[in-house]
Design a protein around this motif. Structure first.
Motif, mmCIF file in Angstrom:
data_model
loop_
_atom_site.group_PDB
_atom_site.id
_atom_site.type_symbol
_atom_site.label_atom_id
_atom_site.label_comp_id
_atom_site.label_asym_id
_atom_site.label_seq_id
_atom_site.Cartn_x
_atom_site.Cartn_y
_atom_site.Cartn_z
ATOM 1 N N ILE A 133 0.838 -1.203 0.000
ATOM 2 C CA ILE A 133 0.000 0.000 0.000
ATOM 3 C C ILE A 133 0.871 1.250 0.000
ATOM 4 N N GLU A 134 1.897 1.258 0.850
ATOM 5 C CA GLU A 134 2.763 2.433 0.894
ATOM 6 C C GLU A 134 3.517 2.619 -0.425
ATOM 7 N N GLU A 135 4.029 1.521 -0.994
ATOM 8 C CA GLU A 135 4.749 1.612 -2.267
ATOM 9 C C GLU A 135 3.858 2.122 -3.394
ATOM 10 N N GLU A 136 2.603 1.706 -3.408
ATOM 11 C CA GLU A 136 1.728 2.004 -4.539
ATOM 12 C C GLU A 136 0.877 3.254 -4.358
ATOM 13 N N THR A 137 0.699 3.711 -3.109
ATOM 14 C CA THR A 137 -0.162 4.880 -2.879
ATOM 15 C C THR A 137 0.513 5.993 -2.094
ATOM 16 N N GLY A 138 1.541 5.646 -1.336
ATOM 17 C CA GLY A 138 2.176 6.612 -0.443
ATOM 18 C C GLY A 138 1.546 6.648 0.936
ATOM 19 N N PHE A 139 0.460 5.915 1.166
ATOM 20 C CA PHE A 139 -0.199 5.893 2.471
ATOM 21 C C PHE A 139 0.629 5.050 3.441
ATOM 22 N N GLU A 150 4.772 3.692 -10.259
ATOM 23 C CA GLU A 150 4.898 3.036 -11.559
ATOM 24 C C GLU A 150 3.847 1.947 -11.760
ATOM 25 N N GLU A 151 2.974 1.745 -10.791
ATOM 26 C CA GLU A 151 1.958 0.696 -10.860
ATOM 27 C C GLU A 151 0.795 1.062 -11.768
ATOM 28 N N GLY A 152 0.700 2.305 -12.171
ATOM 29 C CA GLY A 152 -0.403 2.749 -13.015
ATOM 30 C C GLY A 152 -1.151 3.885 -12.352
#
Length: 92
Positions: A17-23, A64-66
């Motif tokens: 979640i942190e990697e893909e959203t920053g949360f 970079e996940e979209g």
């Protein structure tokens, strides 16, 4: 999941979640396991952990996940997704 996370799917989920959203972990409230899905695909058994949580954030950190965007709950079942995910959403 990374090989070091096999015994900690929740921590793997927080990392993703942190990697893909920053949360960050502390920004997600009521994070809990709701489903464990098992699916046989091409002779391989796949296991998915489905967690639900809440956040007050509305902005994502680009990754970079979209492209990320929020989807209203009433539109979830109209998404193109796998059968097992669609059934999970219907059940929930």
């Amino acid at each position: 999941m990374e090989s070091t996370e096999l015994n900690s799917p929740m921590e793997a989920s927080y990392r993703e979640i942190e990697e893909e959203t920053g949360f960050k972990k502390e920004e997600i409230k009521n994070f809990r396991l709701k489903y464990i899905l098992l699916e046989k695909n091409s002779g391989e058994i796949r296991q998915q952990y489905v967690y639900f949580g809440e956040t007050e954030h509305i902005n994502f950190t680009p990754s970079e996940e979209g492209e990320l965007f929020w989807i209203p709950k009433n539109e979830l079942l109209g998404l193109y997704t796998s059968k097992i995910i669609k059934l999970t959403l219907k059940h929930y």
